[in-house]
Design a protein around this motif. Structure first.
Motif, PDB file in Angstrom:
ATOM      1  N   LEU A  16      30.147  86.751  48.745  1.00 39.47           N
ATOM      2  CA  LEU A  16      28.713  86.518  48.707  1.00 39.47           C
ATOM      3  C   LEU A  16      27.991  87.764  49.200  1.00 39.47           C
ATOM      4  O   LEU A  16      27.916  88.023  50.390  1.00 39.47           O
ATOM      5  N   GLY A  17      27.488  88.525  48.282  1.00 40.77           N
ATOM      6  CA  GLY A  17      26.747  89.715  48.650  1.00 40.77           C
ATOM      7  C   GLY A  17      25.286  89.373  48.855  1.00 40.77           C
ATOM      8  O   GLY A  17      24.914  88.205  48.812  1.00 40.77           O
ATOM      9  N   PRO A  20      20.203  89.902  44.957  1.00 35.31           N
ATOM     10  CA  PRO A  20      19.720  91.086  44.239  1.00 35.31           C
ATOM     11  C   PRO A  20      18.200  91.145  44.156  1.00 35.31           C
ATOM     12  O   PRO A  20      17.640  92.179  43.832  1.00 35.31           O
ATOM     13  N   ILE A  21      17.558  90.047  44.446  1.00 33.88           N
ATOM     14  CA  ILE A  21      16.102  90.022  44.360  1.00 33.88           C
ATOM     15  C   ILE A  21      15.467  90.421  45.680  1.00 33.88           C
ATOM     16  O   ILE A  21      14.635  91.320  45.743  1.00 33.88           O
ATOM     17  N   CYS A  22      15.849  89.763  46.766  1.00 33.43           N
ATOM     18  CA  CYS A  22      15.174  89.997  48.043  1.00 33.43           C
ATOM     19  C   CYS A  22      16.113  90.541  49.108  1.00 33.43           C
ATOM     20  O   CYS A  22      15.693  90.785  50.230  1.00 33.43           O
ATOM     21  N   LYS A  23      17.393  90.729  48.752  1.00 29.85           N
ATOM     22  CA  LYS A  23      18.381  91.330  49.649  1.00 29.85           C
ATOM     23  C   LYS A  23      18.766  90.436  50.823  1.00 29.85           C
ATOM     24  O   LYS A  23      19.444  90.880  51.734  1.00 29.85           O
ATOM     25  N   LYS A  24      18.341  89.205  50.796  1.00 28.39           N
ATOM     26  CA  LYS A  24      18.809  88.285  51.825  1.00 28.39           C
ATOM     27  C   LYS A  24      20.224  87.842  51.484  1.00 28.39           C
ATOM     28  O   LYS A  24      20.705  88.049  50.373  1.00 28.39           O
ATOM     29  N   THR A  25      20.874  87.209  52.437  1.00 27.47           N
ATOM     30  CA  THR A  25      22.225  86.720  52.179  1.00 27.47           C
ATOM     31  C   THR A  25      22.189  85.623  51.129  1.00 27.47           C
ATOM     32  O   THR A  25      21.423  84.665  51.249  1.00 27.47           O
ATOM     33  N   SER A  26      23.000  85.779  50.105  1.00 28.10           N
ATOM     34  CA  SER A  26      23.002  84.791  49.038  1.00 28.10           C
ATOM     35  C   SER A  26      23.764  83.549  49.473  1.00 28.10           C
ATOM     36  O   SER A  26      24.582  83.580  50.388  1.00 28.10           O
ATOM     37  N   THR A  27      23.489  82.459  48.810  1.00 24.04           N
ATOM     38  CA  THR A  27      24.159  81.203  49.122  1.00 24.04           C
ATOM     39  C   THR A  27      25.116  80.844  48.000  1.00 24.04           C
ATOM     40  O   THR A  27      24.970  81.303  46.862  1.00 24.04           O
ATOM     41  N   GLN A  28      26.100  80.048  48.319  1.00 24.37           N
ATOM     42  CA  GLN A  28      27.060  79.634  47.300  1.00 24.37           C
ATOM     43  C   GLN A  28      26.360  78.834  46.211  1.00 24.37           C
ATOM     44  O   GLN A  28      26.683  78.939  45.038  1.00 24.37           O
ATOM     45  N   HIS A  31      24.359  81.355  44.105  1.00 21.62           N
ATOM     46  CA  HIS A  31      25.021  82.636  43.889  1.00 21.62           C
ATOM     47  C   HIS A  31      24.666  83.219  42.526  1.00 21.62           C
ATOM     48  O   HIS A  31      24.711  82.506  41.532  1.00 21.62           O
ATOM     49  N   PRO A  32      24.359  84.515  42.442  1.00 19.30           N
ATOM     50  CA  PRO A  32      24.370  85.471  43.553  1.00 19.30           C
ATOM     51  C   PRO A  32      23.038  85.558  44.286  1.00 19.30           C
ATOM     52  O   PRO A  32      22.804  86.532  44.996  1.00 19.30           O
ATOM     53  N   PHE A  33      22.208  84.563  44.108  1.00 20.24           N
ATOM     54  CA  PHE A  33      20.889  84.626  44.729  1.00 20.24           C
ATOM     55  C   PHE A  33      20.856  83.813  46.014  1.00 20.24           C
ATOM     56  O   PHE A  33      21.774  83.055  46.314  1.00 20.24           O
ATOM     57  N   CYS A  34      19.768  83.963  46.758  1.00 19.49           N
ATOM     58  CA  CYS A  34      19.661  83.264  48.034  1.00 19.49           C
ATOM     59  C   CYS A  34      19.011  81.904  47.843  1.00 19.49           C
ATOM     60  O   CYS A  34      19.156  81.026  48.677  1.00 19.49           O
ATOM     61  N   SER A  35      18.314  81.727  46.745  1.00 18.98           N
ATOM     62  CA  SER A  35      17.587  80.477  46.564  1.00 18.98           C
ATOM     63  C   SER A  35      17.247  80.298  45.086  1.00 18.98           C
ATOM     64  O   SER A  35      17.375  81.223  44.282  1.00 18.98           O
ATOM     65  N   SER A  36      16.808  79.107  44.759  1.00 22.75           N
ATOM     66  CA  SER A  36      16.425  78.850  43.370  1.00 22.75           C
ATOM     67  C   SER A  36      15.233  79.715  42.981  1.00 22.75           C
ATOM     68  O   SER A  36      15.057  80.083  41.830  1.00 22.75           O
ATOM     69  N   HIS A  37      14.406  80.058  43.955  1.00 20.80           N
ATOM     70  CA  HIS A  37      13.248  80.903  43.679  1.00 20.80           C
ATOM     71  C   HIS A  37      13.689  82.256  43.128  1.00 20.80           C
ATOM     72  O   HIS A  37      13.205  82.705  42.100  1.00 20.80           O
ATOM     73  N   CYS A  38      14.619  82.892  43.833  1.00 21.38           N
ATOM     74  CA  CYS A  38      15.073  84.207  43.399  1.00 21.38           C
ATOM     75  C   CYS A  38      15.830  84.103  42.075  1.00 21.38           C
ATOM     76  O   CYS A  38      15.771  85.008  41.248  1.00 21.38           O
ATOM     77  N   ALA A  39      16.556  83.020  41.882  1.00 20.15           N
ATOM     78  CA  ALA A  39      17.245  82.827  40.608  1.00 20.15           C
ATOM     79  C   ALA A  39      16.231  82.769  39.476  1.00 20.15           C
ATOM     80  O   ALA A  39      16.438  83.324  38.399  1.00 20.15           O
ATOM     81  N   ASN A  40      15.114  82.121  39.734  1.00 23.17           N
ATOM     82  CA  ASN A  40      14.082  82.021  38.713  1.00 23.17           C
ATOM     83  C   ASN A  40      13.399  83.359  38.483  1.00 23.17           C
ATOM     84  O   ASN A  40      13.029  83.706  37.370  1.00 23.17           O
ATOM     85  N   VAL A  41      13.238  84.123  39.550  1.00 15.14           N
ATOM     86  CA  VAL A  41      12.654  85.456  39.412  1.00 15.14           C
ATOM     87  C   VAL A  41      13.523  86.315  38.516  1.00 15.14           C
ATOM     88  O   VAL A  41      13.052  87.016  37.627  1.00 15.14           O
ATOM     89  N   ASP A  42      14.832  86.244  38.750  1.00 15.92           N
ATOM     90  CA  ASP A  42      15.765  87.024  37.956  1.00 15.92           C
ATOM     91  C   ASP A  42      15.721  86.585  36.501  1.00 15.92           C
ATOM     92  O   ASP A  42      15.701  87.398  35.586  1.00 15.92           O
ATOM     93  N   LEU A  43      15.682  85.290  36.303  1.00 17.13           N
ATOM     94  CA  LEU A  43      15.623  84.760  34.943  1.00 17.13           C
ATOM     95  C   LEU A  43      14.368  85.258  34.240  1.00 17.13           C
ATOM     96  O   LEU A  43      14.407  85.655  33.081  1.00 17.13           O
ATOM     97  N   GLY A  44      13.277  85.278  34.978  1.00 20.41           N
ATOM     98  CA  GLY A  44      12.018  85.750  34.396  1.00 20.41           C
ATOM     99  C   GLY A  44      12.104  87.203  33.986  1.00 20.41           C
ATOM    100  O   GLY A  44      11.563  87.613  32.964  1.00 20.41           O
TER     101      GLY A  44
END
Ligand code: ZN
Length: 69
Positions: A16-17, A20-28, A31-44
């Motif tokens: 778990l690195g 990639p969006i906010c550099k916080k610790t990602s969650t399982q 993964h590889p994001f820290c939250s659904s918010h960042c996952a959505n940002v990446d998707l966008g």
């Protein structure tokens, strides 16, 4: 895609690195994001074409022959 269908062992094998969006610790879970918010940002970003790699693409197109009947 349902993360719950996967065996937990598979998830634990991953490293778990940082998110990639906010550099916080990602969650399982996200993964590889820290939250659904960042996952959505990446998707966008994908949908907006931010992650395109123009130079590589053009190089490949140059090599690829157009007439390959
Ligand atoms: Zn994040």
């Amino acid at each position: 895609m349902s993360e719950e269908d996967k065996p937990a062992d598979v998830v634990h094998l991953r490293q778990l690195g940082p998110c990639p969006i906010c550099k916080k610790t990602s969650t399982q879970k996200y993964h590889p994001f820290c939250s659904s918010h960042c996952a959505n940002v990446d998707l966008g970003r994908w949908l907006n074409g931010v992650y395109t790699v123009p130079s590589q693409r053009e190089e490949n197109r140059d090599i690829e022959p157009e007439t390959n009947e």
